[in-house]
Design an enzyme around this catalytic site. Structure first.
Site, mmCIF file in Angstrom:
data_model
loop_
_atom_site.group_PDB
_atom_site.id
_atom_site.type_symbol
_atom_site.label_atom_id
_atom_site.label_comp_id
_atom_site.label_asym_id
_atom_site.label_seq_id
_atom_site.Cartn_x
_atom_site.Cartn_y
_atom_site.Cartn_z
ATOM 1 N N ASP A 128 0.812 -1.225 0.000
ATOM 2 C CA ASP A 128 0.000 0.000 0.000
ATOM 3 C C ASP A 128 0.850 1.283 0.000
ATOM 4 O OD1 ASP A 128 -2.056 -1.803 0.223
ATOM 5 O OD2 ASP A 128 -2.419 -1.429 2.349
ATOM 6 N N MET A 170 -5.654 -2.741 -4.988
ATOM 7 C CA MET A 170 -5.679 -2.697 -3.518
ATOM 8 C C MET A 170 -5.162 -1.343 -3.054
ATOM 9 S SD MET A 170 -4.489 -6.382 -2.076
ATOM 10 C CE MET A 170 -5.681 -7.703 -1.879
ATOM 11 N N ARG A 172 -6.078 -0.098 0.388
ATOM 12 C CA ARG A 172 -6.890 0.368 1.538
ATOM 13 C C ARG A 172 -7.227 1.846 1.396
ATOM 14 N NH1 ARG A 172 -4.495 -1.672 7.073
ATOM 15 N NH2 ARG A 172 -2.750 -0.522 6.218
ATOM 16 N N ARG A 264 -16.693 -3.495 -18.360
ATOM 17 C CA ARG A 264 -16.292 -4.736 -17.685
ATOM 18 C C ARG A 264 -15.322 -4.400 -16.555
ATOM 19 N NH1 ARG A 264 -19.849 -6.329 -20.412
ATOM 20 N NH2 ARG A 264 -19.854 -8.082 -21.868
ATOM 21 N N GLN A 272 -1.705 -8.782 -6.722
ATOM 22 C CA GLN A 272 -0.783 -7.673 -6.479
ATOM 23 C C GLN A 272 0.213 -7.979 -5.361
ATOM 24 O OE1 GLN A 272 -3.466 -3.816 -6.770
ATOM 25 N NE2 GLN A 272 -4.644 -5.644 -6.340
HETATM 26 O O1 F6P Z 1 -2.585 -3.865 3.426
HETATM 27 C C1 F6P Z 1 -2.315 -4.708 2.355
HETATM 28 C C2 F6P Z 1 -3.564 -5.214 1.713
HETATM 29 O O2 F6P Z 1 -3.202 -5.991 0.614
HETATM 30 C C3 F6P Z 1 -4.578 -4.120 1.326
HETATM 31 O O3 F6P Z 1 -4.206 -3.455 0.150
HETATM 32 C C4 F6P Z 1 -5.836 -4.922 1.247
HETATM 33 O O4 F6P Z 1 -6.994 -4.136 1.475
HETATM 34 C C5 F6P Z 1 -5.679 -5.914 2.348
HETATM 35 O O5 F6P Z 1 -4.304 -6.036 2.595
HETATM 36 C C6 F6P Z 1 -6.258 -7.273 2.022
HETATM 37 O O6 F6P Z 1 -6.107 -8.085 3.117
HETATM 38 P P1 F6P Z 1 -6.458 -9.634 3.131
HETATM 39 O O7 F6P Z 1 -5.215 -10.363 2.709
HETATM 40 O O8 F6P Z 1 -6.819 -9.885 4.545
HETATM 41 O O9 F6P Z 1 -7.575 -9.861 2.170
#
Ligand code: F6P
Length: 351
Positions: A128, A170, A172, A264, A272
């Protein structure tokens, strides 16, 4: 000294390269132990010795040899505080210092243990790229490469069908992955949490874009939000609260507004986080691992190593704990995207 290394939170490319660098830098003067599955392993007393053979061939290996856990907080452990068990485990095993390779959550836990007297050095990890005091975390470059590659691949199919393709990343609450991935992959629109967007405006801009070039690519961060605060993704989704899935919702909403043009969605998700680190991330992980080992050797604790400019520096854990680094208004990349006419970021933020 006996030093233990752990990896906490979500995995990311480069974790193994850090473990390798820390271990090779500290051996043979010091003994190195690996903790299984982050802080979980300190409560469960799951430590094992690491030697040069154990970390061989790890430089380009994705994931983490030690395993990880993103819900193991000893201070909130099955309804109780298990931090005393961690202190007991460290004392029992004779561990004198701890290298915590983790994101904001793990570094916040690390800071609490540092306040309890544990000698800790942090290493910032996350795709992130949202750790305070650190301009680049390893794993981020690898994630951006996945997003860019996906956009480039989707462009040819978008062009062939005259479609709008939405790619969800991703990140967050931070838009770094979508922003850099979107720029690297030539997205027409980049939507990030730091810049709430208007659905109608986006739809009408995309309509124009499709009329002009026949197709369009949208790169949306999983934490992106709608402007105005009157309508949230949660409302659109009927109560879903977990991040992940906004791309499909957005594609649906855009589809309703773009008439003939089909829309789509592709959810990149954990792709990622998987696979080998890029060359940049291998070098950064190695620099961080070596820098953390240097802190241990010099007796500098209560800090995390970090990248600032081109320099690997030491930052107090207390200034990192509980904070997040989001894309600030006026950031050069936002203006860069605005000058390119990338939708969603098309309003300049600095004079
Ligand atoms: O913080 C890293 C991350 O990959 C975020 O980008 C994502 O929201 C989250 O972790 C996903 O977590 P999990 O592996 O619990 O689905």
């Amino acid at each position: 000294m006996k030093i233990a290394v752990l990896t906490g939170g979500g995995d990311c490319p480069g974790l193994n390269a850090v473990i390798r660098a820390v271990t090779l830098s500290l051996l043979p003067e010091h003994e190195v132990f690996g903790v299984e599955r982050g802080f979980w392993g300190l409560v469960q007393r799951r430590l094992r010795p690491l030697d040069a053979a154990a970390v061989r061939d790890l430089l380009d290996e994705g994931g983490t040899l030690l395993g990880t856990h993103n819900r193991a907080d000893p201070f909130h452990w099955e309804g109780r505080d298990a931090s005393g068990e961690v202190l007991h485990c460290l004392a029992e095993q004779g561990v004198e210092a701890l290298v915590v390779i983790g994101g904001d959550g793990s570094l916040t836990i690390a800071e609490r243990f540092a306040r309890l007297g544990v000698k800790i050095v942090g290493v910032p990890k996350t795709i992130d790229n949202d750790i305070e005091g650190n301009e680049r975390s390893f794993g981020f470059d690898s994630a951006v490469a996945v997003v860019a590659d996906a956009l480039v691949r989707l462009k040819t199919t978008a062009r062939s069908h005259g479609r709008v393709m939405v790619v969800e990343t991703m990140g967050r609450d931070a838009g770094w992955i979508a922003l850099e991935g979107g720029l690297a992959g030539g997205a027409d629109a980049i939507l990030i949490p730091e810049r709430p967007f208007d659905l109608e405006q986006l739809a009408s801009s995309l309509r124009e874009r499709v009329a002009r070039q026949g197709h369009a690519l949208v790169c949306v961060a999983e934490g992106a939000t709608l402007a105005g605060g009157t309508q949230s993704w949660q409302q659109l989704a009927g109560g879903v609260t977990r991040l992940g899935g906004v791309g499909a919702l957005l594609a649906h909403e855009l589809g309703q507004r773009l008439g003939e043009t089909e829309v789509r969605a592709t959810l990149l998700g954990h792709l990622q986080r998987g696979g080998a680190p890029t060359a940049f991330d291998r070098v950064l992980s190695t620099r961080f691992g070596v820098a953390a080992a240097r802190c241990v050797r010099e007796g500098v604790f209560g800090v995390t190593v970090a990248l600032q400019g081109d320099r690997c520096v030491r930052v107090p854990l207390s200034t990192v704990a509980g904070r997040n680094r989001r894309v600030p208004a006026g950031h050069e990349l936002l203006d860069c995207a605005a000058d390119l006419g990338v939708l969603g970021l098309s309003v300049r933020t600095s004079p």
